[in-house]
Design a protein around this motif. Sequence first.
Motif, PDB file in Angstrom:
ATOM      1  N   ASP A 414       0.981  -1.456  -0.047  1.00 16.48           N
ATOM      2  CA  ASP A 414       0.178  -0.141  -0.091  1.00 16.48           C
ATOM      3  C   ASP A 414       0.849   1.289   0.034  1.00 16.48           C
ATOM      4  O   ASP A 414       0.724   2.169  -0.718  1.00 16.48           O
ATOM      5  CB  ASP A 414      -0.925  -0.006   1.234  1.00 16.48           C
ATOM      6  CG  ASP A 414      -2.251  -0.816   0.967  1.00 16.48           C
ATOM      7  OD1 ASP A 414      -2.280  -1.513  -0.024  1.00 16.48           O
ATOM      8  OD2 ASP A 414      -3.079  -0.921   2.087  1.00 16.48           O
ATOM      9  N   VAL A 506      -4.258  -4.383  -4.075  1.00 17.03           N
ATOM     10  CA  VAL A 506      -3.644  -3.366  -3.603  1.00 17.03           C
ATOM     11  C   VAL A 506      -3.887  -1.948  -4.295  1.00 17.03           C
ATOM     12  O   VAL A 506      -4.222  -0.983  -3.741  1.00 17.03           O
ATOM     13  CB  VAL A 506      -2.270  -3.604  -3.407  1.00 17.03           C
ATOM     14  CG1 VAL A 506      -1.538  -2.505  -2.581  1.00 17.03           C
ATOM     15  CG2 VAL A 506      -2.064  -4.899  -2.601  1.00 17.03           C
ATOM     16  N   VAL A 510      -5.678   1.835  -2.834  1.00 22.96           N
ATOM     17  CA  VAL A 510      -5.277   3.069  -2.737  1.00 22.96           C
ATOM     18  C   VAL A 510      -5.799   3.814  -3.894  1.00 22.96           C
ATOM     19  O   VAL A 510      -6.238   5.033  -3.263  1.00 22.96           O
ATOM     20  CB  VAL A 510      -3.868   2.918  -3.384  1.00 22.96           C
ATOM     21  CG1 VAL A 510      -3.143   4.427  -3.449  1.00 22.96           C
ATOM     22  CG2 VAL A 510      -2.790   2.075  -2.670  1.00 22.96           C
TER      23      VAL A 510
END
Length: 523
Positions: A414, A506, A510
């Motif tokens: 992340d 991931v 974000v």
Amino acid sequence: MDNLVEIIVLLGGTAVIVGIAERVRLPYPVLMLIAAAGVSLIPSVPSLVIPPELILPLFLPPLLFATAMRTSWSVFRVRWRSLVLLAFALVVVTAAVAAGISLAMTQTITVAGAVALGAIVAPPDPVAVESVSSKVGMPRRLTTVLQTEGLFNDAVAIVIFQAAVSAVVAGQSVGWLIVPQFLGGAALAAGLGFAMAWLVGWLTALLPNLVARSSITVVAPFAVYLIADELHASGVVAVVVTALELGRRSRPQDYAERLARQAFWGIVELLVTGLAFGLMGMELELILTDDRIDIVPMLPAVVAVCTAVVVVRLLWMLGIQLMGGTENRTPVPGSFKETLVLSWCGMRGLATMALALSLPVDVSAGTPFPGRAFIIVTALGVLISTLVVPGLTLPLLMRLLQLPRDPHAGRRRDRALAKRAQEASLKALEEAPEWDDLPDEARKSLRRRILGLERMLSRDAERDPQAQAHIQEQLAAVQRIQRRALNAGREEILRARREPGVDPMVADRVLHRLDLRTVMLDR
């Protein structure tokens, strides 16, 4: 009306079962199956009956679409060996072994019928696997392999099944023409998927209304599945390609649509999964209470097929481990523990149930489909042995094996992607035309905390009404710069999502945070 009431009850029950499953730390699809089977045993409760020909078109498109939206083309470029070894080769081998055992142990089934049975029990279900594995802390590298396998193995199984059923109806044998039939159907389906993704992108660019744009993505998976099915192509491949291509075409400015789509498909996936497994439980009750089906003589062959399905997968995974795994950089499975987990997660689900229920009752007028009762009972047996048992025991197995996990790996991924987005945003800030016109304090605050600057300027405007016009100009400039910076950050994350080695899940996390910050600016 009874069917509608039962569907509503199953959908409402899904929400209740999800809450219970969270408390007892068990996968909700398994609990839903058991609960539906138990409730349907009550004499006063009618059984829900959905026409077999509607089950695949109703359930597969939304569930496959939602699952495929969470992955990307780059995953397939990296994990092409998983596709070849698991989604194609393992399905064919499992179908062949199950067909051979059925022919050897029962006299009521033909060769083509045995092949149809093999196709029914061969493909693990990506929805079942993901819903179970996501609750037990399975390492992401294993989950990704299972997802990659599950997206295309249904296509292979459905082609084998349809060829076998057609052979039974026509009184012919299953020939090698099934191979070019699958390849041709997959190629046509891929073309349909690309075309549908282009059409959806074109329509969403024309429509100003967010709800209308989002509704197109609801219709798309059903439409492309039905079109592919009508053209005798693979509806599964068409839906998956549509989802993957829509993900690739996602633009930074589509933030509101992405948020709406994520929320909608999350609800749809949960409810449709609950409804599907509830139907499985009811079908189990129908089989157990049907006086025309004598299950006892079938049990040895059913147990043999169920055992073979599990053993074949275990031996296949062991062979892959000895060959060096499915990937070059990070071999999967890389140990016997990982082999055991991947073998235990070969859970059958909706495709197995739907294919079994779609078997015609009669080959022709007055001629029953040979071995239909045995095929359906065996399919239910495989469902129970590969879904219920592993689903209930997988949490214990994960605790006993204690697979090596890095609890901070997700945070590091992340942070790495967030840093890329931050660097792209800062670069966009400094290149903005309004940047040089802002005071030094404003530029420093923007670098430090963009939204904090907006609150500061708003408070200054309230204290000094005479400077309000100037402050509002600066506020508008700050908001333009923020949008440009966030747009640059989203563009960088979307670019990273298409890169091999980047986990799409991931990247989506974000991207979701950046989308939310942009929506806050619009309020």
